[in-house]
Scaffold this motif. Structure first.
Motif, mmCIF file in Angstrom:
data_model
loop_
_atom_site.group_PDB
_atom_site.id
_atom_site.type_symbol
_atom_site.label_atom_id
_atom_site.label_comp_id
_atom_site.label_asym_id
_atom_site.label_seq_id
_atom_site.Cartn_x
_atom_site.Cartn_y
_atom_site.Cartn_z
ATOM 1 N N ALA A 136 -6.426 15.597 -1.852
ATOM 2 C CA ALA A 136 -7.779 15.230 -1.442
ATOM 3 C C ALA A 136 -7.981 13.729 -1.642
ATOM 4 O O ALA A 136 -7.487 13.153 -2.614
ATOM 5 C CB ALA A 136 -8.801 16.009 -2.258
ATOM 6 N N GLY A 137 -8.683 13.109 -0.730
ATOM 7 C CA GLY A 137 -8.957 11.685 -0.853
ATOM 8 C C GLY A 137 -7.865 10.780 -0.331
ATOM 9 O O GLY A 137 -7.952 9.555 -0.479
ATOM 10 N N ALA A 138 -6.833 11.361 0.268
ATOM 11 C CA ALA A 138 -5.758 10.536 0.817
ATOM 12 C C ALA A 138 -6.253 9.787 2.047
ATOM 13 O O ALA A 138 -6.794 10.391 2.978
ATOM 14 C CB ALA A 138 -4.554 11.397 1.175
ATOM 15 N N VAL A 139 -6.068 8.473 2.058
ATOM 16 C CA VAL A 139 -6.458 7.670 3.221
ATOM 17 C C VAL A 139 -5.242 7.200 4.007
ATOM 18 O O VAL A 139 -5.368 6.813 5.179
ATOM 19 C CB VAL A 139 -7.315 6.457 2.812
ATOM 20 C CG1 VAL A 139 -8.634 6.920 2.209
ATOM 21 C CG2 VAL A 139 -6.571 5.528 1.855
ATOM 22 N N ALA A 140 -4.062 7.227 3.368
ATOM 23 C CA ALA A 140 -2.860 6.762 4.069
ATOM 24 C C ALA A 140 -1.618 7.377 3.444
ATOM 25 O O ALA A 140 -1.594 7.708 2.250
ATOM 26 C CB ALA A 140 -2.759 5.241 4.033
ATOM 27 N N VAL A 141 -0.596 7.530 4.292
ATOM 28 C CA VAL A 141 0.746 7.907 3.851
ATOM 29 C C VAL A 141 1.720 6.918 4.473
ATOM 30 O O VAL A 141 1.661 6.664 5.683
ATOM 31 C CB VAL A 141 1.127 9.340 4.296
ATOM 32 C CG1 VAL A 141 2.549 9.676 3.837
ATOM 33 C CG2 VAL A 141 0.135 10.358 3.762
ATOM 34 N N VAL A 142 2.590 6.346 3.652
ATOM 35 C CA VAL A 142 3.657 5.483 4.146
ATOM 36 C C VAL A 142 4.981 6.214 3.965
ATOM 37 O O VAL A 142 5.291 6.683 2.872
ATOM 38 C CB VAL A 142 3.701 4.139 3.395
ATOM 39 C CG1 VAL A 142 4.958 3.343 3.775
ATOM 40 C CG2 VAL A 142 2.449 3.326 3.681
ATOM 41 N N ILE A 143 5.739 6.322 5.046
ATOM 42 C CA ILE A 143 7.072 6.920 5.011
ATOM 43 C C ILE A 143 8.057 5.824 5.377
ATOM 44 O O ILE A 143 8.008 5.291 6.495
ATOM 45 C CB ILE A 143 7.178 8.106 5.989
ATOM 46 C CG1 ILE A 143 6.130 9.164 5.659
ATOM 47 C CG2 ILE A 143 8.576 8.703 5.966
ATOM 48 C CD1 ILE A 143 5.997 10.249 6.717
ATOM 49 N N ASP A 160 -9.811 6.619 -3.598
ATOM 50 C CA ASP A 160 -8.958 6.723 -2.415
ATOM 51 C C ASP A 160 -7.488 6.722 -2.841
ATOM 52 O O ASP A 160 -7.117 6.048 -3.808
ATOM 53 C CB ASP A 160 -9.220 5.561 -1.456
ATOM 54 C CG ASP A 160 -10.575 5.646 -0.791
ATOM 55 O OD1 ASP A 160 -11.042 6.779 -0.542
ATOM 56 O OD2 ASP A 160 -11.183 4.593 -0.526
ATOM 57 N N ARG A 161 -6.667 7.436 -2.058
ATOM 58 C CA ARG A 161 -5.273 7.626 -2.474
ATOM 59 C C ARG A 161 -4.312 7.276 -1.342
ATOM 60 O O ARG A 161 -4.565 7.568 -0.174
ATOM 61 C CB ARG A 161 -5.056 9.071 -2.922
ATOM 62 C CG ARG A 161 -6.012 9.492 -4.014
ATOM 63 C CD ARG A 161 -6.019 10.990 -4.231
ATOM 64 N NE ARG A 161 -4.987 11.379 -5.166
ATOM 65 C CZ ARG A 161 -4.702 12.653 -5.474
ATOM 66 N NH1 ARG A 161 -5.368 13.636 -4.893
ATOM 67 N NH2 ARG A 161 -3.765 12.932 -6.340
ATOM 68 N N LEU A 162 -3.228 6.630 -1.751
ATOM 69 C CA LEU A 162 -2.138 6.265 -0.853
ATOM 70 C C LEU A 162 -0.882 6.985 -1.329
ATOM 71 O O LEU A 162 -0.445 6.786 -2.468
ATOM 72 C CB LEU A 162 -1.920 4.750 -0.890
ATOM 73 C CG LEU A 162 -0.592 4.220 -0.341
ATOM 74 C CD1 LEU A 162 -0.502 4.438 1.164
ATOM 75 C CD2 LEU A 162 -0.425 2.737 -0.689
ATOM 76 N N PHE A 175 1.908 6.102 8.433
ATOM 77 C CA PHE A 175 2.614 4.906 8.859
ATOM 78 C C PHE A 175 4.109 5.044 8.596
ATOM 79 O O PHE A 175 4.522 5.566 7.555
ATOM 80 C CB PHE A 175 2.094 3.673 8.111
ATOM 81 C CG PHE A 175 0.624 3.429 8.285
ATOM 82 C CD1 PHE A 175 0.142 2.790 9.415
ATOM 83 C CD2 PHE A 175 -0.282 3.851 7.321
ATOM 84 C CE1 PHE A 175 -1.217 2.564 9.580
ATOM 85 C CE2 PHE A 175 -1.646 3.625 7.468
ATOM 86 C CZ PHE A 175 -2.108 2.979 8.611
ATOM 87 N N GLY A 176 4.900 4.552 9.524
ATOM 88 C CA GLY A 176 6.343 4.555 9.355
ATOM 89 C C GLY A 176 7.008 3.773 10.465
ATOM 90 O O GLY A 176 6.373 3.442 11.480
#
Length: 212
Positions: A35-42, A18-20, A68-69
């Motif tokens: 591929a495999g991204a479960v979350a992005v934080v900005i 899993d990738r962040l 998320f941001g």
């Protein structure tokens, strides 16, 4: 966990496939493997920390990814389902526990309004304050992303910040505004700062990894 530094303020942390992603902005080479991204934080709305094009690439590759941001990011990226977070919020997504801190961008100049900015702590071990020098309280930081150059900072401020956090390891982020000579200077100063607390400096270039 494995951290891979991308250009400027962007990075990706991987755990069990899993990738962040954090701060995929327009100073960063287009992200083609998401591929495999479960979350992005900005952390905040400035274009060097996110862009619609980068976010679209990640969402297209991983349609179930959560974004998320702070409120400013949710407003700026209104075409995406950004979940608004604030200081002291905690979110668990996949293998990642995200704890948020801070709240305001460092001042660039008195003529420029101060915007929302949120820092993130990942699994109580990695800390990144975005464009601020807020110290995550009560945390033994294993890895710290320390800013190397920006219109809102002096290198002495980043050195003092690293000494205040006293991480076990640190590496430079936010460095695309610097020439190679400037990067070399910042690397040397940040290395000195982390070593004062008994930590180790990792001189990461885009594509380099760090396991922790």
């Amino acid at each position: 966990m494995r951290l891979t530094k991308l250009e400027h303020a962007a990075l990706v942390i991987e755990d069990s496939g899993d990738r962040l992603f954090i701060d995929p902005g327009n100073y960063t080479t287009p992200i083609t493997d998401a591929a495999g991204a479960v979350a992005v934080v900005i952390t905040h709305e400035h274009a060097d920390h996110w862009s619609p094009e980068q976010l679209r690439r990640i969402v297209d590759a991983s349609p179930d990814v959560r974004l998320f941001g702070p409120a400013g990011v949710a407003a700026a990226a209104s075409g995406f389902p950004v979940e608004t977070v604030a200081a002291d919020d905690v979110v668990e997504v996949g293998p990642f526990r995200l704890r948020f801190f801070g709240g305001r961008h460092a001042e660039i100049h008195s003529s420029i309004g101060i915007i929302d900015n949120i820092g993130v702590i990942v699994n109580e071990s990695f800390a990144y304050a975005g464009d601020s020098f807020v110290v995550p309280d009560g945390l033994d930081v294993q890895v710290l992303a320390a800013p190397a150059g920006a219109p809102w900072m002096k290198i002495s401020e980043s050195m003092d910040y690293v000494r205040a956090v006293a991480p076990r390891r640190a590496f430079a982020t936010h460095e695309m505004v610097l020439s190679q000579f400037g990067k070399d200077l910042s690397h040397a100063r940040l290395a000195w700062a982390v070593e004062q607390g008994g930590g180790e400096y990792a001189r990461l270039e885009p594509g380099d990894t760090l396991d922790f």
